[in-house]
Design a protein around this motif. Structure first.
Motif, PDB file in Angstrom:
ATOM      1  N   VAL A 150      -2.234   0.437  -4.416  1.00  0.00           N
ATOM      2  CA  VAL A 150      -1.105  -0.469  -4.214  1.00  0.00           C
ATOM      3  C   VAL A 150      -0.108  -0.370  -5.366  1.00  0.00           C
ATOM      4  O   VAL A 150      -0.424   0.161  -6.432  1.00  0.00           O
ATOM      5  CB  VAL A 150      -1.584  -1.929  -4.066  1.00  0.00           C
ATOM      6  N   LYS A 168       0.846  -1.193   0.000  1.00  0.00           N
ATOM      7  CA  LYS A 168       0.000   0.000   0.000  1.00  0.00           C
ATOM      8  C   LYS A 168       0.885   1.248   0.000  1.00  0.00           C
ATOM      9  O   LYS A 168       2.080   1.174   0.267  1.00  0.00           O
ATOM     10  CB  LYS A 168      -0.922  -0.007   1.221  1.00  0.00           C
ATOM     11  N   LEU A 181      -9.307  -1.835  -6.556  1.00  0.00           N
ATOM     12  CA  LEU A 181      -7.909  -2.046  -6.243  1.00  0.00           C
ATOM     13  C   LEU A 181      -7.138  -1.386  -7.374  1.00  0.00           C
ATOM     14  O   LEU A 181      -7.100  -1.898  -8.497  1.00  0.00           O
ATOM     15  CB  LEU A 181      -7.561  -3.529  -6.165  1.00  0.00           C
ATOM     16  N   ILE A 235      -9.513  -8.019   0.102  1.00  0.00           N
ATOM     17  CA  ILE A 235     -10.745  -7.311  -0.247  1.00  0.00           C
ATOM     18  C   ILE A 235     -11.916  -8.282  -0.073  1.00  0.00           C
ATOM     19  O   ILE A 235     -11.894  -9.385  -0.601  1.00  0.00           O
ATOM     20  CB  ILE A 235     -10.700  -6.780  -1.695  1.00  0.00           C
ATOM     21  N   PHE A 240      -0.131  -5.734   1.422  1.00  0.00           N
ATOM     22  CA  PHE A 240      -1.522  -5.895   1.040  1.00  0.00           C
ATOM     23  C   PHE A 240      -1.643  -7.086   0.100  1.00  0.00           C
ATOM     24  O   PHE A 240      -0.790  -7.290  -0.760  1.00  0.00           O
ATOM     25  CB  PHE A 240      -2.042  -4.634   0.336  1.00  0.00           C
ATOM     26  N   SER A 250     -15.042  -6.536  -7.093  1.00  0.00           N
ATOM     27  CA  SER A 250     -13.878  -5.652  -7.019  1.00  0.00           C
ATOM     28  C   SER A 250     -13.303  -5.475  -8.414  1.00  0.00           C
ATOM     29  O   SER A 250     -13.383  -6.370  -9.257  1.00  0.00           O
ATOM     30  CB  SER A 250     -12.823  -6.190  -6.048  1.00  0.00           C
ATOM     31  N   TRP A 307      -9.966   4.153  -2.403  1.00  0.00           N
ATOM     32  CA  TRP A 307      -9.588   2.923  -3.082  1.00  0.00           C
ATOM     33  C   TRP A 307      -8.448   2.232  -2.339  1.00  0.00           C
ATOM     34  O   TRP A 307      -7.751   2.831  -1.531  1.00  0.00           O
ATOM     35  CB  TRP A 307      -9.116   3.215  -4.505  1.00  0.00           C
ATOM     36  N   TYR A 308      -8.245   0.981  -2.679  1.00  0.00           N
ATOM     37  CA  TYR A 308      -7.039   0.285  -2.249  1.00  0.00           C
ATOM     38  C   TYR A 308      -5.959   0.661  -3.251  1.00  0.00           C
ATOM     39  O   TYR A 308      -5.983   0.214  -4.400  1.00  0.00           O
ATOM     40  CB  TYR A 308      -7.255  -1.229  -2.254  1.00  0.00           C
ATOM     41  N   GLU A 334     -15.624  -2.437  -4.741  1.00  0.00           N
ATOM     42  CA  GLU A 334     -14.351  -1.826  -4.352  1.00  0.00           C
ATOM     43  C   GLU A 334     -13.412  -1.757  -5.556  1.00  0.00           C
ATOM     44  O   GLU A 334     -13.561  -2.520  -6.500  1.00  0.00           O
ATOM     45  CB  GLU A 334     -13.664  -2.633  -3.244  1.00  0.00           C
TER      46      GLU A 334
END
Length: 161
Positions: free
Chosen positions: A104, A27, A78, A38, A33, A43, A101-102, A76
Motif C-alpha cells: 500500500v 493498494k 502490510l 487484515i 485498503f 500483522s 504482502w499487502y 501478515e
C-alpha cells in the motif's frame, strides 16, 4: 528540552499497548485498503523507502526468513511505501518478490502515517496483535522472529497443556 518534546511527540500515537488508528491507504492496483481489513493474528506494519540502505537489506530478510516461515500460522505484512514515485515502488515490489504482502501507499497524503507511526527513519517496524494493538516496534528481524516464535508456537503449546 525541545528534543525531549520532539521525541515525545513522535511516539504519542504509537506506544506499546496502544491500539493503532485505522489507516485508509491505496493498494498498488489503485483499490482502497484499510489497515483493519487484515484479519490475521499478527500483522507487521512495515514502512519503507526503496532508496533506503537498511530497507534494501531488511526487506529480503523479512520476506525470505520471516514471512515465509510464519505466513501460514497467522502472520501478515502490510508494506507501506512512504514515497510518491509509483514506478520506483512497483520495481521494489517486483525485485523483492513482495507479491503476497499487502502493498500500500498514500498517494494523496490523507492517512498521516508519518505522524502516527514516526516514519522519520526507515524501515519502520510495528508488530500488531489481532486487536491492532502494538506489541513491539522498532525491532530487528531476529527479534521479530523470536517474538513470533513465542506468540505463535510456544504460547499455543502452553495452552494445550
Amino acid at each position: 528540552l525541545s528534543n525531549v518534546l520532539k521525541k515525545e511527540n513522535k511516539s504519542r500515537y504509537n506506544l506499546i499497548g496502544m491500539q493503532v488508528r485505522n489507516m485508509h491507504l491505496v493498494k498498488h492496483d489503485g483499490t482502497p485498503f484499510h489497515l483493519y481489513d487484515i484479519k490475521s493474528k499478527y500483522s507487521l506494519l512495515y514502512f519503507y523507502e526503496p532508496s533506503c540502505g537498511h530497507c534494501k537489506k531488511t526487506t529480503p530478510v523479512l520476506y525470505d526468513s520471516i514471512y515465509t516461515k510464519w505466513k501460514d500460522k497467522g502472520f501478515e505484512v502490510l508494506a507501506c511505501y512512504t514515497q510518491l514515485e509509483h514506478k520506483e515502488w512497483m520495481e521494489f515490489i517486483e525485485k523483492n518478490k513482495m507479491y503476497d504482502w499487502y502493498n500500500v501507499w498514500d498517494p494523496y497524503r490523507e492517512s498521516w502515517f508519518w505522524e502516527y507511526y514516526d516514519t522519520s527513519a526507515t524501515p519502520g517496524v510495528y508488530l500488531l496483535n489481532k486487536e491492532r494493538k502494538i506489541i513491539a516496534k522498532k525491532i530487528d528481524m531476529e527479534t521479530l522472529d523470536m517474538i513470533l516464535e513465542e506468540e505463535l508456537v510456544k504460547r499455543k503449546q502452553k495452552q494445550k497443556k
